[in-house]
Design an enzyme around this catalytic site. Structure first.
Site, PDB file in Angstrom:
ATOM      1  N   SER A  87       0.871  -1.164   0.000  1.00 26.94           N
ATOM      2  CA  SER A  87       0.000   0.000   0.000  1.00 26.94           C
ATOM      3  C   SER A  87       0.911   1.217   0.000  1.00 26.94           C
ATOM      4  O   SER A  87       2.105   1.091   0.312  1.00 26.94           O
ATOM      5  CB  SER A  87      -0.849  -0.025   1.284  1.00 26.94           C
ATOM      6  OG  SER A  87      -1.403   1.236   1.553  1.00 26.94           O
ATOM      7  N   TYR A 128      -2.045  -1.540  10.385  1.00 32.24           N
ATOM      8  CA  TYR A 128      -2.017  -1.623   8.919  1.00 32.24           C
ATOM      9  C   TYR A 128      -0.693  -1.070   8.380  1.00 32.24           C
ATOM     10  O   TYR A 128      -0.030  -1.696   7.551  1.00 32.24           O
ATOM     11  CB  TYR A 128      -3.207  -0.838   8.357  1.00 32.24           C
ATOM     12  CG  TYR A 128      -3.457  -1.008   6.876  1.00 32.24           C
ATOM     13  CD1 TYR A 128      -4.144  -2.117   6.393  1.00 32.24           C
ATOM     14  CD2 TYR A 128      -3.040  -0.047   5.960  1.00 32.24           C
ATOM     15  CE1 TYR A 128      -4.403  -2.271   5.031  1.00 32.24           C
ATOM     16  CE2 TYR A 128      -3.291  -0.190   4.599  1.00 32.24           C
ATOM     17  CZ  TYR A 128      -3.974  -1.298   4.149  1.00 32.24           C
ATOM     18  OH  TYR A 128      -4.230  -1.443   2.794  1.00 32.24           O
TER      19      TYR A 128
END
Ligand code: NAD
Length: 260
Positions: A142, A155
């Protein structure tokens, strides 16, 4: 066809980014394995691919479960032969400030992203090393593999961790012609993102539209979401690249959010 007869396992491919990658890989001639938590959901994606004359099977796989991963990969080898491509994509999001984050939520997210990447990598490397055909391992990172945002500690931590795992796989796998790379997308409108818009609005005390404009797309060059097609095309590029010239790398696909 760029992936003719290659065998590709895509985790978390019953939905969102993984589903699109599976569709694009199948269109390019790969035999695709839809590996996801729920067999029925995975089967729906596989059926759609089959209906479009692609080759696909569904495998029930919780990527955090060692025996389920090993069993699932063995099933694929039995059905399709050795494995050429792994896309370690299954993931979740969790929104909480660190001072309110429970150990259980921290561990759950790290387990899906990191244990899942490790277990699927290990099982697929065993096949790739043995076959002598080499292979391509692709991790779904990401922009949060490079950047931090508030409220996303587990995350951001997990996505940074995937870059480390990728680099080790690139070094260990080189002599077996196994490459490893990370895709780092910006925001893509999938169920994972749609769910966090109201959550972030509540936590930050702003409107949902402001979450989109002032948080998610704030640093893009054109205020556009990245699409599942954009990410799938990068996955195809990594999967089809033939040699170790392209390994150990991470590529950001984000409309310019975070420039390297
Ligand atoms: P999604 O929610 O649409 O799909 C995630 C899939 O993973 C689902 O099918 C779910 O069933 C599966 N999954 C969850 N836990 C699993 C487990 N333990 N074992 C097997 N499968 C499991 O989400 P998405 O947006 O398509 O996300 C896919 C990946 O892309 C994730 O790793 C996510 O972090 C990453 N990503 C997403 C975005 C985005 O903006 N959507 C941006 C960057 C990276």
């Amino acid at each position: 066809m760029k992936l003719k007869d290659k065998v590709a396992i895509v985790t978390g491919s019953a939905s969102g980014i993984g589903k699109k990658i599976a569709e694009v890989f199948a269109r390019e001639g790969a035999k695709v394995v839809i590996a996801d938590l729920d067999k029925d959901d995975a089967q729906k994606t596989a059926d759609e691919i089959l209906a479009n004359k692609g080759k696909a099977i569904a495998v029930k796989m919780d990527v955090t479960n060692e025996s389920e991963v090993d069993k699932g990969v063995a099933e694929v080898i039995e059905k399709f032969g050795e494995i050429d491509i792994l896309v370690s994509n299954a993931g979740i999001q969790h929104i909480d400030p660190i001072d309110k984050l429970s150990l259980q939520d921290w561990k759950k997210l790290l387990s899906i992203h990191l244990d899942g990447a490790f277990l699927t990598t290990r099982a697929c490397l065993r096949s790739m090393y043995k076959s002598g055909r080499g292979g391509s391992v692709i991790y779904m990172g990401s922009v949060h593999s490079k950047e931090a945002s508030p409220l996303k500690a587990p995350y951001v931590t997990a996505k940074h961790g995937l870059i480390g795992l990728c680099k080790v796989v690139a070094k260990e796998g080189a002599k077996y012609k196994v490459r490893a790379n990370v895709i780092c997308p910006g925001y893509v409108e999938t169920p994972l993102v749609k769910k966090q818009i109201p959550q972030q609005a509540k936590d930050l005390g702003i409107s949902e539209q402001d979450v989109i404009n002032k948080v998610m797309l704030k640093d893009t060059v054109d205020h556009e979401f990245t699409t599942t097609d954009d990410v799938a095309n990068v996955a195809l590029f990594f999967a089809a690249f033939e040699d170790n010239a392209l390994t150990g790398q991470s590529l950001v696909v984000s409309h310019g959010w975070f420039m390297q």
